[in-house]
Design a protein around this motif. Sequence first.
Motif, PDB file in Angstrom:
ATOM      1  N   GLN A  28       0.957  -1.156  -0.141  1.00  0.00           N
ATOM      2  CA  GLN A  28      -0.027  -0.014  -0.077  1.00  0.00           C
ATOM      3  C   GLN A  28       0.964   1.047  -0.034  1.00  0.00           C
ATOM      4  OE1 GLN A  28      -2.493  -0.760   3.358  1.00  0.00           O
ATOM      5  NE2 GLN A  28      -3.757  -2.239   2.409  1.00  0.00           N
ATOM      6  N   LEU A  29       2.270   1.158   0.464  1.00  0.00           N
ATOM      7  CA  LEU A  29       3.070   2.183   0.550  1.00  0.00           C
ATOM      8  C   LEU A  29       3.942   2.271  -0.739  1.00  0.00           C
ATOM      9  CD1 LEU A  29       4.368   1.928   4.195  1.00  0.00           C
ATOM     10  CD2 LEU A  29       2.726   3.705   3.268  1.00  0.00           C
ATOM     11  N   GLY A  30       3.796   1.254  -1.617  1.00  0.00           N
ATOM     12  CA  GLY A  30       4.363   1.400  -2.849  1.00  0.00           C
ATOM     13  C   GLY A  30       5.882   0.670  -2.621  1.00  0.00           C
ATOM     14  N   ARG A  31       5.887  -0.129  -1.820  1.00  0.00           N
ATOM     15  CA  ARG A  31       7.152  -0.762  -1.412  1.00  0.00           C
ATOM     16  C   ARG A  31       7.070  -2.120  -1.638  1.00  0.00           C
ATOM     17  NH1 ARG A  31      10.967   1.486   2.293  1.00  0.00           N
ATOM     18  NH2 ARG A  31      12.259   0.024   1.308  1.00  0.00           N
ATOM     19  N   GLN A  32       8.160  -2.723  -2.575  1.00  0.00           N
ATOM     20  CA  GLN A  32       8.242  -4.235  -2.859  1.00  0.00           C
ATOM     21  C   GLN A  32       8.647  -4.945  -1.561  1.00  0.00           C
ATOM     22  OE1 GLN A  32      10.492  -4.439  -6.519  1.00  0.00           O
ATOM     23  NE2 GLN A  32       8.536  -4.629  -7.781  1.00  0.00           N
ATOM     24  N   SER A  33       8.426  -6.361  -1.473  1.00  0.00           N
ATOM     25  CA  SER A  33       8.938  -7.016  -0.401  1.00  0.00           C
ATOM     26  C   SER A  33       8.779  -8.267  -0.873  1.00  0.00           C
ATOM     27  CB  SER A  33       7.936  -6.973   0.919  1.00  0.00           C
ATOM     28  OG  SER A  33       6.803  -7.386   0.724  1.00  0.00           O
ATOM     29  N   LEU A  34       9.935  -9.119  -0.007  1.00  0.00           N
ATOM     30  CA  LEU A  34      10.099 -10.504  -0.279  1.00  0.00           C
ATOM     31  C   LEU A  34      10.108 -11.201   1.097  1.00  0.00           C
ATOM     32  CD1 LEU A  34      13.006 -10.515  -2.764  1.00  0.00           C
ATOM     33  CD2 LEU A  34      10.835 -11.146  -3.334  1.00  0.00           C
ATOM     34  N   VAL A  35       9.502 -12.340   1.258  1.00  0.00           N
ATOM     35  CA  VAL A  35       9.293 -13.005   2.435  1.00  0.00           C
ATOM     36  C   VAL A  35      10.606 -14.235   2.515  1.00  0.00           C
ATOM     37  CG1 VAL A  35       8.114 -14.498   4.395  1.00  0.00           C
ATOM     38  CG2 VAL A  35       7.133 -12.740   2.791  1.00  0.00           C
ATOM     39  N   TYR A  36      11.528 -14.043   3.373  1.00  0.00           N
ATOM     40  CA  TYR A  36      12.576 -14.862   3.808  1.00  0.00           C
ATOM     41  C   TYR A  36      12.450 -15.368   5.210  1.00  0.00           C
ATOM     42  CZ  TYR A  36      17.510 -16.659   3.065  1.00  0.00           C
ATOM     43  OH  TYR A  36      18.699 -17.228   2.918  1.00  0.00           O
ATOM     44  N   PRO A  37      11.832 -16.429   5.484  1.00  0.00           N
ATOM     45  CA  PRO A  37      11.729 -16.764   7.149  1.00  0.00           C
ATOM     46  C   PRO A  37      13.003 -17.168   7.426  1.00  0.00           C
ATOM     47  CG  PRO A  37       9.778 -17.582   5.797  1.00  0.00           C
ATOM     48  CD  PRO A  37      11.038 -17.129   4.608  1.00  0.00           C
ATOM     49  N   LEU A  38      13.547 -16.687   8.693  1.00  0.00           N
ATOM     50  CA  LEU A  38      14.614 -17.121   9.375  1.00  0.00           C
ATOM     51  C   LEU A  38      14.568 -17.887  10.765  1.00  0.00           C
ATOM     52  CD1 LEU A  38      16.763 -14.023   9.421  1.00  0.00           C
ATOM     53  CD2 LEU A  38      17.015 -15.894   8.196  1.00  0.00           C
ATOM     54  N   PHE A  39      12.863 -18.074  10.826  1.00  0.00           N
ATOM     55  CA  PHE A  39      12.649 -18.984  11.755  1.00  0.00           C
ATOM     56  C   PHE A  39      11.041 -19.241  11.514  1.00  0.00           C
ATOM     57  CE2 PHE A  39      11.758 -14.880  13.395  1.00  0.00           C
ATOM     58  CZ  PHE A  39      10.594 -15.010  14.232  1.00  0.00           C
ATOM     59  N   GLU A  40      10.540 -20.445  12.159  1.00  0.00           N
ATOM     60  CA  GLU A  40       9.087 -20.712  12.072  1.00  0.00           C
ATOM     61  C   GLU A  40       8.574 -21.246  13.599  1.00  0.00           C
ATOM     62  OE1 GLU A  40       7.119 -20.392   9.670  1.00  0.00           O
ATOM     63  OE2 GLU A  40       8.622 -20.425   7.731  1.00  0.00           O
ATOM     64  N   ILE A  41       7.318 -20.863  13.627  1.00  0.00           N
ATOM     65  CA  ILE A  41       6.785 -21.146  15.062  1.00  0.00           C
ATOM     66  C   ILE A  41       6.138 -22.289  14.826  1.00  0.00           C
ATOM     67  CG2 ILE A  41       4.998 -19.979  16.656  1.00  0.00           C
ATOM     68  CD1 ILE A  41       7.589 -18.771  16.660  1.00  0.00           C
ATOM     69  N   ALA A  70      17.584 -14.057  17.675  1.00  0.00           N
ATOM     70  CA  ALA A  70      18.066 -15.336  17.302  1.00  0.00           C
ATOM     71  C   ALA A  70      18.052 -15.306  15.730  1.00  0.00           C
ATOM     72  CB  ALA A  70      16.870 -16.467  17.944  1.00  0.00           C
ATOM     73  N   ALA A  71      17.095 -14.749  15.281  1.00  0.00           N
ATOM     74  CA  ALA A  71      17.155 -14.594  13.731  1.00  0.00           C
ATOM     75  C   ALA A  71      18.278 -14.153  13.140  1.00  0.00           C
ATOM     76  CB  ALA A  71      15.730 -13.990  13.198  1.00  0.00           C
ATOM     77  N   LEU A  72      18.777 -13.030  13.809  1.00  0.00           N
ATOM     78  CA  LEU A  72      20.121 -12.358  13.517  1.00  0.00           C
ATOM     79  C   LEU A  72      21.295 -13.306  13.501  1.00  0.00           C
ATOM     80  CD1 LEU A  72      20.143  -8.695  15.096  1.00  0.00           C
ATOM     81  CD2 LEU A  72      19.987  -9.366  12.743  1.00  0.00           C
ATOM     82  N   ARG A  73      21.112 -13.931  14.516  1.00  0.00           N
ATOM     83  CA  ARG A  73      22.469 -15.214  14.672  1.00  0.00           C
ATOM     84  C   ARG A  73      22.262 -16.217  13.617  1.00  0.00           C
ATOM     85  NH1 ARG A  73      21.347 -13.705  20.170  1.00  0.00           N
ATOM     86  NH2 ARG A  73      23.101 -12.911  21.179  1.00  0.00           N
ATOM     87  N   THR A  74      21.031 -16.439  13.277  1.00  0.00           N
ATOM     88  CA  THR A  74      20.690 -17.302  11.990  1.00  0.00           C
ATOM     89  C   THR A  74      21.384 -16.849  10.791  1.00  0.00           C
ATOM     90  OG1 THR A  74      19.056 -18.431  13.225  1.00  0.00           O
ATOM     91  CG2 THR A  74      19.248 -18.753  10.813  1.00  0.00           C
TER      92      THR A  74
END
Length: 259
Positions: free
Chosen positions: A22-35, A196-200
Amino acid sequence: MPTVIITRPSHQAQNLAQGLAQLGRQSLVYPLFEIEAIRDNPELDLALQNLAAFALVVFVSPNAIDALFTRAPTLASNWPSALTIGVVGAASRQALLRHGVDANKVKIISPSHEERTDSETLLVELDLPALAGRKALIVRADSGRDFLTEALRAANVEVQAVTAYKRVTPPFDENRRAQLIDFLQGQYDWVITSSAALRTLLDWCSQLDRENAVAKMQQQHLFVPHFRIAEVAAELGFKHVSLSASGDEKLLLALQSHL
């Protein structure tokens, strides 16, 4: 305009991705963890059966809220009127609202300082003398800080801490390797919602057969919703870190304001 990399679990990334669109920004999903909710959980089931015996329930995160209310779908409409809820951020308040928990009917306590939300600032808001001698339930992950449990027990509160979900690191397969190599060739805005995602992320970079992969990652721009994540990012050598307050609205504002 840099593409935004969302590192949340896949099922939790869509609202932020829609907001960015909605802000005109492109995004990609790159999960570093799951729940993953803990399915065989008799301790949590027993706590749910005896919920009225507690004076306070603390949810450590939106994931804790989702795990509990998914397990007991009718709980919101049957929530004990005298049972107070404690949460640490705006995202958790939003999660409660999604499950039908109305702050007008249930007392919800959270830190008053929007930019510093954690167990310490939640503890300040709690009426410890009124809780003394009573029971509190903490719904948490399989790992994390024990500060609140210890602090409440020191205040003579009977605490039961129950694990409701666990964080799982996905395998660093060929597809994820190829994506990460591609990301390191350019500059992106990374949304990081877990220390923890940063360390991953750095661990995965170190596994790449690429010169300066870790150093290139440390030059990427991070957007984080919590001061502790910002502190960990600095300790790990990240050079460009923007801190927002808790909640998707604040993250979106930070991403747009940076431009």
